[in-house]
Structures are given as C-alpha cells and as structure tokens.
Design an enzyme around this catalytic site. Structure first.
Site, PDB file in Angstrom:
ATOM      1  N   CYS A 115     -11.618   0.239 -28.498  1.00  0.00           N
ATOM      2  CA  CYS A 115     -13.661   0.575 -29.225  1.00  0.00           C
ATOM      3  C   CYS A 115     -15.043   0.513 -27.398  1.00  0.00           C
ATOM      4  CB  CYS A 115     -14.708  -0.660 -29.598  1.00  0.00           C
ATOM      5  SG  CYS A 115     -13.730  -0.079 -31.665  1.00  0.00           S
ATOM      6  N   GLU A 116     -14.269   1.593 -26.241  1.00  0.00           N
ATOM      7  CA  GLU A 116     -14.655   1.570 -25.263  1.00  0.00           C
ATOM      8  C   GLU A 116     -14.195   3.718 -25.699  1.00  0.00           C
ATOM      9  OE1 GLU A 116     -16.365  -0.515 -22.772  1.00  0.00           O
ATOM     10  OE2 GLU A 116     -15.228  -2.068 -23.762  1.00  0.00           O
TER      11      GLU A 116
ATOM     12  N   GLY B 147       4.359  -3.449  -3.583  1.00  0.00           N
ATOM     13  CA  GLY B 147       3.996  -3.974  -4.572  1.00  0.00           C
ATOM     14  C   GLY B 147       4.252  -2.580  -5.554  1.00  0.00           C
TER      15      GLY B 147
ATOM     16  N   GLY C  90       1.500  -1.049  -0.227  1.00  0.00           N
ATOM     17  CA  GLY C  90       0.031   0.004  -0.017  1.00  0.00           C
ATOM     18  C   GLY C  90       0.627   1.353   0.261  1.00  0.00           C
TER      19      GLY C  90
ATOM     20  N   ARG D  32      -5.760   1.354 -15.966  1.00  0.00           N
ATOM     21  CA  ARG D  32      -5.829   1.825 -14.301  1.00  0.00           C
ATOM     22  C   ARG D  32      -6.874   3.456 -14.906  1.00  0.00           C
ATOM     23  NH1 ARG D  32      -2.075   3.776 -11.620  1.00  0.00           N
ATOM     24  NH2 ARG D  32      -3.301   3.190  -9.791  1.00  0.00           N
TER      25      ARG D  32
HETATM   26  N1  LLP Z   1      -0.724  -7.605  -0.209  1.00  0.00           N
HETATM   27  C1  LLP Z   1      -2.374  -7.979  -0.853  1.00  0.00           C
HETATM   28  C2  LLP Z   1      -2.863  -8.532   0.349  1.00  0.00           C
HETATM   29  C3  LLP Z   1      -2.994  -7.156  -1.379  1.00  0.00           C
HETATM   30  O1  LLP Z   1      -4.388  -7.168  -1.955  1.00  0.00           O
HETATM   31  C4  LLP Z   1      -1.450  -5.925  -2.912  1.00  0.00           C
HETATM   32  C5  LLP Z   1      -2.622  -5.544  -3.659  1.00  0.00           C
HETATM   33  C6  LLP Z   1      -0.361  -5.801  -2.336  1.00  0.00           C
HETATM   34  C7  LLP Z   1      -0.136  -6.192  -0.951  1.00  0.00           C
HETATM   35  C8  LLP Z   1       0.046  -4.554  -2.595  1.00  0.00           C
HETATM   36  O2  LLP Z   1      -0.094  -3.128  -2.309  1.00  0.00           O
HETATM   37  P1  LLP Z   1       0.410  -2.698  -3.053  1.00  0.00           P
HETATM   38  O3  LLP Z   1       1.972  -2.079  -2.294  1.00  0.00           O
HETATM   39  O4  LLP Z   1       0.879  -2.513  -4.228  1.00  0.00           O
HETATM   40  O5  LLP Z   1       0.183  -1.425  -3.244  1.00  0.00           O
HETATM   41  N2  LLP Z   1      -5.046  -2.439  -9.466  1.00  0.00           N
HETATM   42  C9  LLP Z   1      -4.889  -1.749  -8.545  1.00  0.00           C
HETATM   43  C10 LLP Z   1      -4.781  -2.320  -7.217  1.00  0.00           C
HETATM   44  C11 LLP Z   1      -4.875  -3.477  -6.864  1.00  0.00           C
HETATM   45  C12 LLP Z   1      -4.356  -3.378  -5.152  1.00  0.00           C
HETATM   46  C13 LLP Z   1      -4.971  -4.914  -4.982  1.00  0.00           C
HETATM   47  N3  LLP Z   1      -3.998  -5.611  -4.064  1.00  0.00           N
HETATM   48  C14 LLP Z   1      -4.694  -0.230  -9.225  1.00  0.00           C
HETATM   49  O6  LLP Z   1      -4.358  -0.507 -10.101  1.00  0.00           O
HETATM   50  O7  LLP Z   1      -4.170   0.681  -8.543  1.00  0.00           O
END
Ligand code: LLP
Length: 448
Positions: A376-377, A275, A239, A312
C-alpha cells in the site's frame, strides 16, 4: 553456461525452466545461479591475479549462507558491516583471516566478537572508533589489526544515496586527521596499523574515480610509512558496475588496469570488496501476475512481489529489466556494450526500448503498462510505463539483476512474508531459504 536465457521463448535459469521453479517453490522467488556466482568470482580473481588479492565479497549485497558458501569455496573472503554479517560469514565457513570489518558505527559487542574471531582487520572510520578499539583490545589483552578508511573526496558519479567518498558523506577519515593518527600511532599500543581503505560509492561506471582516489592514497602512503605504520595493504572497497540496462560497464580487466599500477608502485597487497557485480546478475526475482487493470488513464500489471521483496526501484528509482517467463513474443533483443559482458553476465543481449506507446497492444506486440506490487504505497512500482508483452493473471514475470541488494534489503512491511530463495545448479535446484511463515512473522512479539 548462461545464468539465464530464453530457449524457445521460455526462461531458463541455467538448465532449469523458470516455470518449474515457480511451480515447485512458489512465488515470489529469488533464483540464484550457482555456476554464475562461481564464474564471476573467478573472472575478478583472474583480472587482478597479478596481485593475488583478497577478494572480500560484500556480505550486505547478498547474505544468504548458500551464496556465501559458494563464494567461500572459490576462495572469497568477506567484507562485513555488523556482528550479524560476521555470524553469517563464520557459519558459511569463512576464513576469519580474510574478513574485513567496515562501517562507521561498530558497537563494543561487535568489536569484541570480531576480536574473538581473529578477523584480518577493522576498517576504522573515525579517531573516536580507533580510541575505542584500542581500549577494547587492551582490556582483552590483544592487539587489533586495523586499516584507516580514508575519505578521498572523489566524486564517483553515482546515485546520491549510494555515494560514500565525498566530504559531505559520513564515511571515512579526512586526510589531515588520518595524518595525525598515523603520526601518533604509538599512543595506541594495542593497535596494529596495517593499511589504508576506501569505498567510493556504488555502482561506479568509470575507472577514473578509482585512479583519482588511489593517486591520493599513494601519496599518503609515501609520506607516512614508518616502522610503526607499515601500511602494507590497500583496500579499494567495492563499487564495480553492473549491467542493469543499455549502459556501458567497464570490464574487470579495465578496473584492474586502473587499480593495479598504483598498488604495485606503493608496494602494497590488495583487498577488494565487491558485492553488486558478483551477486547482481546471478539472481532474478520471479513473480506471478495477480491481476491486470486499466483505469482509463494507465494500464497496471499487479504482481505478487512487492517493494518489501525488492526495494531498489522504490528507494533509488532503480531500473530492473523485466519480462514474462513464458511469452509468445520473441525474447527481448539485448545489446551488450561491454565486450566481456557475455562472459560475466550471461544474458545474451539487452532489451531495446520500443518507440511505440499505448495501453492497447501495438503493432510491436507490446503494451505500455506499470508493473506494480501489492504494497500500500504508490512507490511500490517495479516498472513505470514499460513496453511489455501482454500478461494476464497467472503469468510469470522475471525481474532481472536482482541478486544484489535484493533479498538482503527485503522486509516484512505490510506484514508480508519474505520470499523464498532457491539456488540452481544446471538442471537441479535446492531451496536455500524457505518462505517465511505466519508464525515466524510474529516470533519474538508478546502481549503487554
Ligand atoms: N564496501 C563498503 C564499505 C561498502 O559500503 C559497500 C557498499 C561495498 C563494499 C560493496 O559495494 P558494491 O560492490 O556492492 O557496489 N543498497 C544500494 C547499494 C548500497 C551500497 C552500500 N555499500 C543499492 O541497492 O544500490
């Protein structure tokens, strides 16, 4: 080394001109900075070094094998959410003792695969899942290491679609249920309860939600530790914020200052699952302008990347800074708010929005245009009413901060071939995923 920079108005990826990459590998093209990935990972490790945590890169954010291998070489573990991600992590040479498995819906097959691979732990999201893992571990004559993912009901103030730590979200276990599970853990002889886990949402631009949730977790640990429930790990999930535009992102040191005292006081080991903050600003999507048109109301710049390549903006109304790779205009004026931003993010300064408007090129040398893809959106739009230097057919444009949830969310919608991915190391580059072919598009399909 800067991941991405403009030198004499020309975009460079590390020391490689973007136009050379587009010429060699075609567009649309995801370009990754190898040194940037390694650097940002090292910065996280350094910020949390007091606790020597397991930094488990969240594979879902960017799952290319080469990216995983670069991070693994820096000491990364991996946060996985499927058998497919486990397969990828192992192919990239992961140490299974640094793999944690999250997700509300793990299948029996995935659980067995993870047990076979001897991963560090499952992050359990329900009592029913715990019972199932107990049964599967018993049938295999093994013991499954687990952490309970708690839902701390804390508002991380992020996009509604990416908030996970509130009561109304499907994720995690409420405290009352978790308390009952821990008290009855002896009823699960094939489970070893190692700790607690959480993930509050993504991206989180404040350290406060971590503090609030960790205060609740610490109380829970104090009240529930026993010989059968060691609760020796705290996993804070992912996060951490990413700089997409002129916003304030806490530094890794600031996140660490919020997290470390709680984990230390609880006498626990720390696991992180970042991530976005690792992959995000270490990749951009290069695309070529196909056409421009003006319909009398709006000006459109139509590029060869679409929402299938980078979803996104369409899915979350996400802002991705974009700029031509070659421009006679001076490069954008950037301003970073975060003191450590240069170190982490590479780009020098952030784009200052122009006060001017208008579809004709203004005194600022820019025009207002919608940058759209071929899908096409109507939601296939990367940038709405953006002030950009005039571009024409054949020009290259870069979408920044595209590394996280970029390629990993790409699809074949409109039967488009997924883009190639390339990794740059200084002045050299290597294809890390070739562009899909038409045959691959229909591989696996058959006539009735
Ligand atoms: N751990 C868990 C259990 C998660 O569900 C997630 C992300 C992470 C770690 C990694 O979070 P990060 O450090 O990347 O914030 N597709 C969306 C984001 C979905 C996040 C899902 N879970 C976007 O493009 O913003």
């Amino acid at each position: 080394m800067k991941r991405f920079s403009y030198r004499d108005n020309e975009l460079f990826c590390e020391d490689t001109p973007a136009k050379d990459l587009a010429g060699e590998y075609g567009t649309p093209l995801y370009v990754y900075s190898k040194n940037g990935l390694a650097d940002v990972f090292a910065c996280i490790r350094k910020a949390f070094s007091e606790l020597s945590p397991i930094v488990a890169f969240s594979v879902k954010s960017c799952s290319n094998l080469a990216v995983l291998a670069v991070l693994r070489a820096e000491g990364a573990g991996f946060d996985i959410v499927s058998g497919g991600e486990l397969f990828r992590a192992m192919k990239a040479g992961a140490d299974p003792r640094k793999i944690v498995f999250s997700g509300v819906g793990k299948s029996d097959e995935e659980i067995r695969l993870a047990l076979d691979n001897d991963i560090l732990m499952f992050n359990i999201e329900s009592e029913a899942e715990l019972d199932n893992i107990q049964a599967l571990a018993a049938s295999l004559g093994t013991v499954a290491p687990v952490a309970l993912r708690l839902n701390p009901d804390v508002d991380a103030k992020t996009n509604a679609k990416t908030t996970t730590g509130r009561k109304e979200n499907k994720f995690g276990i409420d405290f009352a249920t978790a308390s009952r599970i821990v008290s009855n853990i002896a009823l699960h002889p094939n489970i070893r309860l190692l700790g607690l886990d959480m993930h509050l949402g993504s991206p989180i631009y404040s350290t406060e939600p971590y503090r609030q949730a960790l205060a609740k977790m610490s109380d829970f640990i104090r009240d529930h530790r026993s010989p059968r429930a060691h609760l020796e790990y705290i996993n804070i999930g992912g996060g951490f914020g990413l700089l997409y535009r002129d916003q304030t992102v806490p530094s890794f040191q600031e996140y660490a200052q919020a997290v470390v005292p709680f984990v230390k006081a609880a006498g626990c080991k720390l696991i992180l699952e970042p991530g976005r903050c690792i992959a995000g600003n270490n990749s951009l999507l290069l695309s070529r302008v196909l056409y421009v048109k003006d319909n009398g109301t709006r000006h459109f710049t139509i590029v060869d990347a679409g929402m299938n390549d980078l979803v996104r903006p369409a899915m979350y109304d996400a802002y991705h800074f974009c700029w031509p790779a070659l421009s006679t205009r001076p490069p954008p004026a950037y301003i970073f708010n975060s003191p450590d931003a240069q170190e982490y993010f590479g780009l020098e300064v952030f784009y200052a929005e122009s006060a001017q408007a208008g579809r004709a090129v203004g005194a600022d040398g820019l025009r207002t245009t919608d940058v759209v893809g071929p899908v096409c959106e109507s939601s296939d739009c990367f940038a709405r009413a953006r002030r950009l230097p005039p571009m024409d057919r054949g020009d290259l444009v870069a979408f920044f901060s595209a590394g996280a949830y970029g390629f990993s969310m790409a699809s074949n919608y409109n039967s488009r071939l997924r883009p190639a991915e390339v990794m740059v190391d200084g002045g050299g580059s290597r294809l890390i995923r070739r562009r899909e072919t038409l045959d691959e598009l229909i591989a696996g399909e058959s006539f009735f």
